[in-house]
Design a protein around this motif. Structure first.
Motif, short mmCIF file in Angstrom:
data_model
loop_
_atom_site.label_atom_id
_atom_site.label_comp_id
_atom_site.label_asym_id
_atom_site.label_seq_id
_atom_site.Cartn_x
_atom_site.Cartn_y
_atom_site.Cartn_z
N ARG A 1 0.82 -1.21 0.00
CA ARG A 1 0.00 0.00 0.00
C ARG A 1 0.85 1.26 0.00
N ARG A 2 2.03 1.21 0.68
CA ARG A 2 2.91 2.38 0.70
C ARG A 2 3.41 2.71 -0.71
N THR A 3 3.64 1.68 -1.51
CA THR A 3 4.07 1.91 -2.90
C THR A 3 3.00 2.64 -3.68
N VAL A 4 1.75 2.24 -3.50
CA VAL A 4 0.64 2.90 -4.18
C VAL A 4 0.52 4.35 -3.73
N THR A 5 0.66 4.57 -2.41
CA THR A 5 0.60 5.93 -1.88
C THR A 5 1.69 6.79 -2.47
N TRP A 6 2.90 6.25 -2.56
CA TRP A 6 4.03 6.97 -3.16
C TRP A 6 3.71 7.36 -4.60
N GLN A 7 3.24 6.38 -5.37
CA GLN A 7 2.97 6.62 -6.78
C GLN A 7 1.88 7.69 -6.96
N LYS A 8 0.85 7.62 -6.14
CA LYS A 8 -0.22 8.61 -6.21
C LYS A 8 0.32 9.99 -5.85
N ARG A 9 1.12 10.08 -4.80
CA ARG A 9 1.65 11.37 -4.38
C ARG A 9 2.56 11.98 -5.45
N GLU A 10 3.42 11.15 -6.05
CA GLU A 10 4.30 11.64 -7.10
C GLU A 10 3.51 12.16 -8.29
N ALA A 11 2.46 11.43 -8.66
CA ALA A 11 1.62 11.86 -9.79
C ALA A 11 0.96 13.20 -9.48
N MET A 12 0.50 13.38 -8.25
CA MET A 12 -0.15 14.64 -7.88
C MET A 12 0.82 15.81 -7.95
N VAL A 13 2.07 15.57 -7.53
CA VAL A 13 3.07 16.64 -7.60
C VAL A 13 3.33 17.00 -9.06
N LYS A 14 3.47 15.99 -9.91
CA LYS A 14 3.74 16.25 -11.32
C LYS A 14 2.56 16.95 -12.00
N LEU A 15 1.36 16.64 -11.56
CA LEU A 15 0.17 17.26 -12.13
C LEU A 15 -0.18 18.59 -11.45
N CYS A 16 0.62 18.93 -10.42
CA CYS A 16 0.44 20.20 -9.71
C CYS A 16 -0.93 20.29 -9.03
N VAL A 17 -1.36 19.21 -8.40
CA VAL A 17 -2.58 19.22 -7.61
C VAL A 17 -2.23 18.85 -6.18
N THR A 18 -3.02 19.35 -5.23
CA THR A 18 -2.68 19.15 -3.83
C THR A 18 -3.73 18.37 -3.05
N ASN A 19 -4.84 18.00 -3.69
CA ASN A 19 -5.86 17.25 -2.98
C ASN A 19 -6.61 16.36 -3.97
N ASP A 20 -7.40 15.44 -3.43
CA ASP A 20 -8.08 14.47 -4.28
C ASP A 20 -9.11 15.10 -5.23
N PRO A 21 -9.92 16.06 -4.77
CA PRO A 21 -10.86 16.69 -5.72
C PRO A 21 -10.15 17.30 -6.93
N SER A 22 -8.99 17.95 -6.67
CA SER A 22 -8.24 18.55 -7.78
C SER A 22 -7.69 17.47 -8.70
N LEU A 23 -7.30 16.34 -8.11
CA LEU A 23 -6.81 15.23 -8.93
C LEU A 23 -7.93 14.70 -9.83
N PHE A 24 -9.13 14.54 -9.28
CA PHE A 24 -10.27 14.08 -10.07
C PHE A 24 -10.53 15.04 -11.24
N SER A 25 -10.51 16.34 -10.95
CA SER A 25 -10.77 17.34 -11.98
C SER A 25 -9.70 17.31 -13.06
N CYS A 26 -8.45 17.14 -12.61
CA CYS A 26 -7.32 17.12 -13.54
C CYS A 26 -7.44 15.94 -14.51
N VAL A 27 -7.79 14.78 -13.97
CA VAL A 27 -7.91 13.58 -14.81
C VAL A 27 -9.09 13.72 -15.77
N ARG A 28 -10.17 14.25 -15.26
CA ARG A 28 -11.35 14.41 -16.12
C ARG A 28 -11.12 15.43 -17.22
N ALA A 29 -10.19 16.35 -16.96
CA ALA A 29 -9.87 17.35 -17.98
C ALA A 29 -8.87 16.82 -19.01
N GLY A 30 -8.44 15.58 -18.80
CA GLY A 30 -7.54 14.96 -19.77
C GLY A 30 -6.08 15.24 -19.56
#
Length: 223
Positions: free
Chosen positions: A185-214
């Protein structure tokens, strides 16, 4: 006060190892229990040598190996030795990469241009459970991101990061993603956190919006 700190050093530059070792050996209660000059030799050393603190370079390319994600080493160490204190000494100025490490809250970060006094402050954390961030790194992290992160960063999402993000956005929990992918689970958490930093989002709602925006598709086109 006797620290009784067992320290492993890792760097592919012999003179860096020599200088760090010389400084640490002047400290009472400190024992250098091993040295490594590559990622492979470091992992082998950690598996056979108990230690309290790892002082390591971030990038130690293997001879003849393809260029890999510089975070792979830290991810692997976290997965196998989650309680190990890690002090990263690096020459990188990649703010996206440094933000990923800093956001984890478990890695102390120093530039190799910092003084040996700064290194010791990062190692000797008896009075604080928080990781240490060197002055040079803190300055880089305080620099505003490029144009509000409206363009892709230098670090694209890896295949694993895209898979984790997509599964998370589809409604799966971290535990469910880990079980599906066959990893911790820690590996998944790491991967999610790294993706959020690269996508410049800081919370889950922003991540959802970012993905939906393509945005993930935009990053795929730059791989």
């Amino acid at each position: 006060m006797n620290l009784n700190l067992r320290i492993i050093l890792a760097d592919d530059h012999p003179f860096v190892l020599l200088g760090v070792r010389a400084m640490l050996e002047t400290r009472a209660g400190v024992a250098i229990v091993g040295q490594a000059v590559s990622q492979t030799s470091l992992i082998k050393l950690l598996r056979r040598t108990p230690c309290d603190v790892l002082v390591t370079d971030l990038s130690m390319p293997e001879p003849g190996a393809a260029v890999e994600d510089e975070l792979n080493l830290i991810r692997q160490i976290h997965a196998e030795w989650p309680r190990l204190r890690i002090v990263v000494m690096s020459t990188t100025t990649n703010s996206a990469l440094l933000r990923v490490l800093a956001s984890d809250g478990a890695v102390s970060l120093l530039s190799k241009t910092e003084s040996m006094h700064e290194l010791w402050r990062a190692i000797d954390r008896r009075e604080s459970s928080r990781p240490y961030i060197g002055n040079s790194i803190a300055t880089l992290l305080a620099t505003p991101r490029e144009a509000g992160c409206e363009r892709p960063l230098a670090l694209p999402l890896s295949g694993m990061q895209k898979t984790v993000v997509r599964m998370f956005v589809d409604g799966r929990s971290i535990a469910e993603i880990a079980a599906t992918l066959g990893c911790h689970r820690r590996t998944v958490t790491w991967q999610k956190r790294e993706a959020m930093v690269k996508l410049c989002v800081t919370n889950d709602p922003s991540l959802f919006s970012c993905v939906r925006a393509g945005e993930i598709l935009k990053f795929e086109s730059h791989i």
